[in-house]
Design an enzyme around this catalytic site. Sequence first.
Site, PDB file in Angstrom:
ATOM      1  N   SER A 109       0.855  -1.183   0.000  1.00  0.00           N
ATOM      2  CA  SER A 109       0.000   0.000   0.000  1.00  0.00           C
ATOM      3  C   SER A 109       0.891   1.233   0.000  1.00  0.00           C
ATOM      4  O   SER A 109       2.025   1.190   0.486  1.00  0.00           O
ATOM      5  CB  SER A 109      -0.885   0.020   1.249  1.00  0.00           C
ATOM      6  OG  SER A 109      -1.525   1.278   1.340  1.00  0.00           O
ATOM      7  N   SER A 110       0.361   2.340  -0.524  1.00  0.00           N
ATOM      8  CA  SER A 110       1.182   3.560  -0.619  1.00  0.00           C
ATOM      9  C   SER A 110       1.554   4.096   0.757  1.00  0.00           C
ATOM     10  O   SER A 110       2.446   4.919   0.888  1.00  0.00           O
ATOM     11  CB  SER A 110       0.406   4.639  -1.392  1.00  0.00           C
ATOM     12  OG  SER A 110      -0.840   4.886  -0.749  1.00  0.00           O
ATOM     13  N   CYS A 111       0.895   3.594   1.813  1.00  0.00           N
ATOM     14  CA  CYS A 111       1.218   4.107   3.157  1.00  0.00           C
ATOM     15  C   CYS A 111       2.533   3.551   3.688  1.00  0.00           C
ATOM     16  O   CYS A 111       2.975   3.899   4.780  1.00  0.00           O
ATOM     17  CB  CYS A 111       0.079   3.805   4.133  1.00  0.00           C
ATOM     18  SG  CYS A 111      -0.045   2.076   4.534  1.00  0.00           S
ATOM     19  N   TYR A 138       0.288  -1.114  10.422  1.00  0.00           N
ATOM     20  CA  TYR A 138      -0.147  -1.720   9.154  1.00  0.00           C
ATOM     21  C   TYR A 138       0.956  -1.590   8.102  1.00  0.00           C
ATOM     22  O   TYR A 138       1.296  -2.550   7.406  1.00  0.00           O
ATOM     23  CB  TYR A 138      -1.404  -0.988   8.710  1.00  0.00           C
ATOM     24  CG  TYR A 138      -1.935  -1.269   7.331  1.00  0.00           C
ATOM     25  CD1 TYR A 138      -1.781  -0.321   6.315  1.00  0.00           C
ATOM     26  CD2 TYR A 138      -2.648  -2.425   7.047  1.00  0.00           C
ATOM     27  CE1 TYR A 138      -2.309  -0.537   5.055  1.00  0.00           C
ATOM     28  CE2 TYR A 138      -3.178  -2.643   5.785  1.00  0.00           C
ATOM     29  CZ  TYR A 138      -3.003  -1.689   4.800  1.00  0.00           C
ATOM     30  OH  TYR A 138      -3.536  -1.901   3.539  1.00  0.00           O
ATOM     31  N   LYS A 142       3.163  -4.442   6.058  1.00  0.00           N
ATOM     32  CA  LYS A 142       3.262  -4.477   4.600  1.00  0.00           C
ATOM     33  C   LYS A 142       4.727  -4.470   4.145  1.00  0.00           C
ATOM     34  O   LYS A 142       5.102  -5.142   3.187  1.00  0.00           O
ATOM     35  CB  LYS A 142       2.520  -3.277   4.005  1.00  0.00           C
ATOM     36  CG  LYS A 142       1.010  -3.392   4.079  1.00  0.00           C
ATOM     37  CD  LYS A 142       0.523  -4.535   3.218  1.00  0.00           C
ATOM     38  CE  LYS A 142      -0.970  -4.696   3.255  1.00  0.00           C
ATOM     39  NZ  LYS A 142      -1.427  -5.788   2.411  1.00  0.00           N
ATOM     40  N   HIS A 181     -12.594   3.271   4.353  1.00  0.00           N
ATOM     41  CA  HIS A 181     -11.796   4.357   3.782  1.00  0.00           C
ATOM     42  C   HIS A 181     -12.719   5.513   3.411  1.00  0.00           C
ATOM     43  O   HIS A 181     -13.948   5.386   3.436  1.00  0.00           O
ATOM     44  CB  HIS A 181     -11.046   3.861   2.541  1.00  0.00           C
ATOM     45  CG  HIS A 181      -9.881   2.974   2.862  1.00  0.00           C
ATOM     46  ND1 HIS A 181      -9.906   1.609   2.669  1.00  0.00           N
ATOM     47  CD2 HIS A 181      -8.668   3.248   3.397  1.00  0.00           C
ATOM     48  CE1 HIS A 181      -8.745   1.097   3.053  1.00  0.00           C
ATOM     49  NE2 HIS A 181      -7.986   2.071   3.485  1.00  0.00           N
TER      50      HIS A 181
END
Length: 327
Positions: A109-111, A138, A142, A181
């Site tokens: 994920s971009s986070c 999280y 990832k 979201h």
Amino acid sequence: MDLQRGRIYVAGHRGLVGGAIVRHLTSRGARNLILRSHQELDLSCQAAVDDFFATERPDYVFLAAAKVGGILANSTYPAEFIRDNLAIQTHVIHSAWKHGTRKLLFLGSSCIYPRDCPQPIKEEYLLTGPLEPSNEPYAIAKIAGLRMCQAYRREHGFDAIVTMPTNLYGPGDNYHPENAHVVPALIRRFHESKLSNAPEIMIWGSGKPLREFLYVDDLARALVLLMEHYSGEEIVNVGSGLEVSIAALANAISHVVGYAGKIGFDHSKPDGTPRKLLDCGRMQALLGPTLMTNLEDGLMQTYADYRDNAPKAQIDMYPGLAQDAKK
Ligand SMILES: NC(=O)C1=CN([C@@H]2O[C@H](COP(=O)(O)OP(=O)(O)OC[C@H]3O[C@@H](n4cnc5c(N)ncnc54)[C@H](OP(=O)(O)O)[C@@H]3O)[C@@H](O)[C@H]2O)C=CC1
Ligand SMILES: C[C@H]1O[C@H](OP(=O)(O)OP(=O)(O)OC[C@H]2O[C@@H](n3cnc4c(=O)[nH]c(N)nc43)[C@H](O)[C@@H]2O)[C@@H](O)[C@@H](O)C1=O
């Protein structure tokens, strides 16, 4: 990748991304999909996962199962987000390699990128600075997953590829009022406010953060192409380049839903990272320029999905909250 005859396991097929992958694979003629719901196969249970892979021996795996949620869910349940995601990915990646899966696609994920890295974000910015606190557990899970894929390629030659999608939305999303979201949460809130003729609706935070949004069926198309044509250790960002402020997004959703009231901002809620626009040069070099669904069309299709399916859609992602949501 033998789309027609290959045994393709889509983990998390009932979710936003898994559902879109199944739709796309089916439209491409895949006839040998292996699907298991969370209730049928709990991927956090190592023995169950290993038994499944020993029995089914899938040729290809799309790992779209995870514990997923928005900014408030990540802040409220950090233990579940790191525990469940470490367990799911560790069990699936290891058992897939152990039982002869030919290729696995992992979804990050971009986070995972540093909160304040230069924008647009290149893949090489990974681990060059501190993460956004609201979803760090999280994000760390990832990062561990993507590193595990790279380690299994390096040590065992396992063809595991790693993709980093931006914020996603579309049919089949989770519309839980607290845990979802921003797009599905606001679609639901604007819809309910329209039905109740509420004079004002509150958006979380300042409305100033910027987010890039990718329609989930566009993601699915890119993921299947990467599974067919990419086998490398480097991670690949998957984005749309379509970036808006949360305030502009709220206005767009208000227009799509047909809400006529005022939009207010609840500053007691977190903004999260100020911006996370992905640089998708590597994806474009691999796949060529791809058409992306524009935000207005994507929001209209998502709103139609909410209206048609939300009563059946899972809204109590965390049963403990189900009662709260109904208060
Ligand atoms: N949504 C987004 O904006 C983004 C998502 N991603 C990534 O894409 C992937 C899919 O996300 P998304 O589709 O949005 O998430 P969803 O929550 O919509 O889907 C996740 C799926 O995984 C299943 N699942 C969760 N835990 C388990 C478990 N222990 N065993 C078996 N199945 C389980 C869920 O089943 P159930 O609901 O029944 O528990 C659900 O079907 C994730 O890896 C996520 O990190 C990346 C970037 C952005
Ligand atoms: C994909 C990415 O998504 C997550 O990060 P995020 O992008 O910050 O998530 P979000 O979609 O929940 O919020 C985006 C913005 O929107 C604002 N906002 C306004 N009103 C609502 C609202 O009603 N709900 C939500 N959720 N946000 C709202 C909110 O305040 C924030 O500024 C990670 O946890 C992680 O899951 C991850 O990988």
